[in-house]
Design an enzyme around this catalytic site. Structure first.
Site, PDB file in Angstrom:
ATOM      1  N   CYS A 242      34.432  53.789  43.683  1.00  0.00           N
ATOM      2  CA  CYS A 242      35.198  52.600  44.026  1.00  0.00           C
ATOM      3  C   CYS A 242      34.516  51.897  45.197  1.00  0.00           C
ATOM      4  CB  CYS A 242      36.622  52.992  44.415  1.00  0.00           C
ATOM      5  SG  CYS A 242      37.672  51.594  44.863  1.00  0.00           S
TER       6      CYS A 242
ATOM      7  N   HIS B 104      41.754  51.978  36.401  1.00  0.00           N
ATOM      8  CA  HIS B 104      41.309  52.017  37.802  1.00  0.00           C
ATOM      9  C   HIS B 104      41.607  50.685  38.504  1.00  0.00           C
ATOM     10  CE1 HIS B 104      38.313  53.123  41.074  1.00  0.00           C
ATOM     11  NE2 HIS B 104      38.478  51.820  41.252  1.00  0.00           N
ATOM     12  N   GLU B 105      41.252  49.588  37.848  1.00  0.00           N
ATOM     13  CA  GLU B 105      41.417  48.277  38.496  1.00  0.00           C
ATOM     14  C   GLU B 105      42.890  47.907  38.652  1.00  0.00           C
ATOM     15  OE1 GLU B 105      39.040  47.106  40.082  1.00  0.00           O
ATOM     16  OE2 GLU B 105      37.513  48.327  39.129  1.00  0.00           O
TER      17      GLU B 105
ATOM     18  N   HIS C 265      44.745  49.377  41.551  1.00  0.00           N
ATOM     19  CA  HIS C 265      44.591  48.691  42.840  1.00  0.00           C
ATOM     20  C   HIS C 265      45.760  47.736  43.103  1.00  0.00           C
ATOM     21  CE1 HIS C 265      40.692  49.871  44.463  1.00  0.00           C
ATOM     22  NE2 HIS C 265      40.124  49.736  43.280  1.00  0.00           N
TER      23      HIS C 265
END
Ligand code: NI
Length: 176
Positions: free
Chosen positions: A99, A141-142, A145
């Site tokens: 990341c 993953h994105e 965030h």
């Protein structure tokens, strides 16, 4: 414009991001340009707006031939706004992630193998895709965030979390 990337510990990264209310505005396009410039400057596979200090539900990702993921499947370059994820089945798989906000490190993270994601492009057109494998991993993953979740918070075995140089000695891994 290339922006500084916030690193883990900055409170903005732990906030829930706000939805975008208006599409195709100069402000949104400027944000996307900054995100794109920043992601490319770091050779990243994806970036979320909070990582450059903007707490909005905007992510982008795309993997061509990326030296960080030499064996990875390619993922089409995508801007995804106000995303909603829906896992398909309960199957999960472990895989290495890095990341931009946790530079120089990698960890093994479980992710749903298959999912449907929906959201909007910068012009407000609907996006609706069913994906699997690395594409599914990158989206998870994105979008994490945007919920204030960084991948180390999902690692099950912290022995599989560490510095690139120690985990993959001798391998050329571009630092994010
Ligand atoms: Ni990230």
């Amino acid at each position: 414009m290339i922006k500084p990337v916030l690193r883990m510990g900055d409170p903005i990264l732990f906030k829930r991001a706000e939805p975008v209310m208006q599409f195709d505005t100069p402000e949104l396009h400027a944000l996307l340009q900054d995100m794109d410039d920043t992601m490319r400057s770091k050779n990243g596979a994806g970036i979320a707006a909070p990582q450059i200090g903007v707490s909005l539900q905007v992510v982008m990702f795309g993997v061509g031939a990326n030296p960080r993921y030499p064996d990875a499947e390619q993922v089409p370059y995508t801007v995804l706004i106000n995303p909603a994820l829906e896992p398909i089945g309960a199957e999960m798989e472990e895989g290495w992630e890095g990341c931009l906000s946790v530079p120089g490190m990698r960890g093994v993270v479980p992710r749903y193998s298959q999912l449907r994601y929906r959201g909007f492009d910068p012009f407000g057109n609907a996006i609706d895709r069913t994906v699997s494998g690395f594409h599914a991993r990158v989206v998870q993953h994105e979008t994490d965030h945007l919920s204030g979740i960084l991948y180390p918070m999902r690692i099950r075995d912290l022995r599989q979390f560490g510095f690139n140089e120690e985990l993959f000695p001798g391998q050329q891994i571009v630092d994010e």
